[in-house]
Enzyme design. Structure first.
Site, PDB file in Angstrom:
ATOM      1  N   GLU A 181     -27.220-104.899  48.809  1.00  0.00           N
ATOM      2  CA  GLU A 181     -27.489-104.091  47.634  1.00  0.00           C
ATOM      3  C   GLU A 181     -26.935-102.838  47.545  1.00  0.00           C
ATOM      4  O   GLU A 181     -27.174-101.564  47.287  1.00  0.00           O
ATOM      5  CB  GLU A 181     -28.128-104.114  46.754  1.00  0.00           C
ATOM      6  CG  GLU A 181     -29.415-105.373  46.252  1.00  0.00           C
ATOM      7  CD  GLU A 181     -30.197-105.118  45.385  1.00  0.00           C
ATOM      8  OE1 GLU A 181     -30.151-106.282  44.618  1.00  0.00           O
ATOM      9  OE2 GLU A 181     -30.941-104.446  45.698  1.00  0.00           O
TER      10      GLU A 181
HETATM   11  C1  TNX Z   1     -33.348-107.627  44.893  1.00  0.00           C
HETATM   12  S1  TNX Z   1     -32.942-109.084  47.146  1.00  0.00           S
HETATM   13  C2  TNX Z   1     -33.504-106.766  46.136  1.00  0.00           C
HETATM   14  C3  TNX Z   1     -35.025-105.411  46.143  1.00  0.00           C
HETATM   15  C4  TNX Z   1     -35.515-106.183  45.126  1.00  0.00           C
HETATM   16  C5  TNX Z   1     -35.275-107.768  44.255  1.00  0.00           C
HETATM   17  C6  TNX Z   1     -36.560-107.677  43.425  1.00  0.00           C
HETATM   18  C7  TNX Z   1     -32.791-108.110  47.815  1.00  0.00           C
HETATM   19  C8  TNX Z   1     -32.193-108.615  49.778  1.00  0.00           C
HETATM   20  N1  TNX Z   1     -32.826-106.750  47.379  1.00  0.00           N
HETATM   21  O1  TNX Z   1     -34.601-104.734  46.281  1.00  0.00           O
HETATM   22  O2  TNX Z   1     -37.360-105.858  45.218  1.00  0.00           O
HETATM   23  O3  TNX Z   1     -34.497-107.771  44.437  1.00  0.00           O
HETATM   24  O4  TNX Z   1     -36.272-109.182  42.828  1.00  0.00           O
END
Ligand code: TNX
Length: 481
Positions: A291
């Site tokens: 992300e």
């Molecule tokens: C996505 S999944 C994220 C996290 C969040 C999560 C909440 C991922 C690799 N990153 O930063 O906590 O969703 O479900």
């Protein structure tokens, strides 16, 4: 029993009864395992259970006849034997024995017998080598004692990796001597604005050791280049424009990024990865990579190989979320797939495998323990959908991602993100009863996986969780005992 063993046969008329004069026999490799088993059974049975060299009423031996985590367990009227090639295999066998004993054997105080176990022979080995659970200690901080309790519970299901998410926007949780403000300032808060916390080096070493005694390897994650507000707030020079942001205690994602084009970013990561690698007996260091919405993609593609090279420089294999597969990856990289059924994530997983990387599967709509069970669940999130107990169990790691050879799958991991979870009772509520299913997908043979049969075995775990004081969710899908 969960996970279902590879092969099990009943030995009729061979019920074993643990008696007050029972002993536990061990060899040098299995002595500590025997001591821990004895400690627990002394508490619940009140028996003396001396641990001795060689044979006992219960005998543990690592005899070199089998590899890795495989073990053989025999329960008969005249005693119990657990044999394996390694102490790790014996430990897995002991978790099986604990599930065969009455649930009250897990009690912290003395209970009445009888302590019967039906006669049986079990021959068992795991399907996958990587069977993990992730705990996010950044959004809410969990103390060493809390994480140890978590280890106690997850090790019952033969998990062998604990992925600790140690840095994020909301907090930096592991001491780094060369950059002390990371914890002093960057670790001070958590989601909601309350006091955060961090592990000193001594505390972290204690955690790693405790995990090792449960044959669990810690996989530390330092998330980069996004999810970095706590570091950026602690050191202005890590920011594009040299301006440190405030600490962050809410739950948005994707707004932070290291300055990709600054040398100091890589000097920083060199130090951080070196110090974290020094505290990591396991072979893998996770550099995040998820992300990074505030990192221009061309810069992200420059960043990942540079950061990965620093991990390799400090003697570790790279692990990262599936986004990193868009960049060239060093040999031995483990890519963690967290997609739902979206084509984009699947293409990245395929790209990872084409580069020679292996995969750990954490499909968010199946394995994410922070997803709500149903619309009424008071905790958790729902961006990947609702994840019922059935939904979390009924998938096959070998066929989840099209066009990926079975040999490319290292195993499975169930992540628990803690935006909405500020204490251990809430953690337990989201983890149980879903985690045992993910553990079974990682351990048991493909042909043993069957939801209808699993449901009944899962129901049998409830008395154990009651004895252990686990705050599990009584999902209405299950006919609880
Ligand atoms: C996505 S999944 C994220 C996290 C969040 C999560 C909440 C991922 C690799 N990153 O930063 O906590 O969703 O479900």
């Amino acid at each position: 029993m969960i996970p279902q063993p590879t092969a099990q046969q009943a030995l009729p008329d061979q019920t074993f009864t643990l008696q007050p004069d029972a002993t536990i026999g061990a060899d040098s490799a299995t002595r500590t395992i025997a001591d821990r088993l004895a400690e627990q059974l002394r508490r619940s049975t009140g028996f003396a259970l001396p641990v001795q060299d060689g044979a006992g009423t219960i005998t543990l031996s690592a005899d070199g006849n089998q590899q890795g985590e495989a073990y053989e367990l025999r329960v008969a009227a005249d005693g119990v034997t657990i044999t394996a090639g390694t102490a790790e295999g014996v430990f897995r066998g002991v978790t099986t024995l604990r599930q065969l004993l009455p649930a009250k054997a897990e009690a912290a105080t003395q209970q009445d017998g009888p302590w019967d176990v039906a006669g049986t022979t079990i021959s068992d080995a795991p399907r996958y080598g990587y069977r993990g659970v992730m705990l996010d200690v950044t959004r809410h901080f969990f103390t060493v004692d809390q994480v140890k309790h978590f280890i106690d519970l997850v090790s019952l299901y033969k998990l062998n990796r604990l992925h600790l998410h140690l840095s994020d926007d909301q907090g930096w949780r592991i001491q780094v001597d060369s950059w002390p403000r990371l914890t002093e300032y960057g670790g001070s808060l958590q989601v909601g604005g309350g006091a955060g916390g961090y592990y000193t080096k001594a505390e972290y070493a204690d955690l790693v050791q405790y995990a090792a005694e449960h044959y669990i390897t810690v996989v530390p994650e330092i998330d980069t280049p996004g999810h970095t507000n706590a570091a950026l707030a602690s050191y202005a020079e890590l920011n594009k424009g040299d301006q440190a942001p405030d600490l962050y205690t809410e739950t948005e994602v994707g707004f932070s990024s290291f300055a990709i084009d600054k040398d100091v970013t890589y000097e920083f990561l060199d130090d951080v990865f070196r110090e974290v690698a020094e505290q990591t007996p396991g072979e893998v260091l996770h550099l995040g990579g998820d992300e990074a919405h505030s990192t221009p993609h061309s810069e992200y593609l420059d960043f990942v190989p540079k950061a990965a090279e620093l991990v390799v420089k400090h003697g570790k294999r790279v692990m990262g979320w599936h986004e990193i597969a868009d960049a060239p990856l060093p040999a031995g990289t483990v890519v963690q797939y967290w997609g739902t059924e979206d084509a984009k994530a699947q293409v990245l997983a395929q790209k990872a495998v084409e580069q020679g990387a292996t995969l750990v599967l954490s499909p968010a709509n199946r394995a994410y323990l922070d997803m709500k069970y149903d619309a009424e669940t008071p905790l958790g999130l729902d961006w990947a959908g609702l994840v019922s107990v059935e939904q979390s169990y009924t998938w096959n790691p070998a066929t989840l991602i099209p066009d990926v050879p079975a040999a490319a799958i290292d195993g499975v991991e169930a992540p628990l993100w803690t935006e909405t979870l500020d204490d251990l009772a809430k953690v337990e509520f989201m983890v149980f009863p879903r985690l045992p299913g993910i553990a079974e997908l990682g351990w048991s043979a493909e042909d043993a996986l069957d939801w209808t049969a699993y449901k009944d075995r899962l129901a049998e775990q409830a008395p154990r969780w009651e004895v252990l004081g686990v705050n599990f969710y009584r999902a209405p899908e299950i006919d609880w005992r």
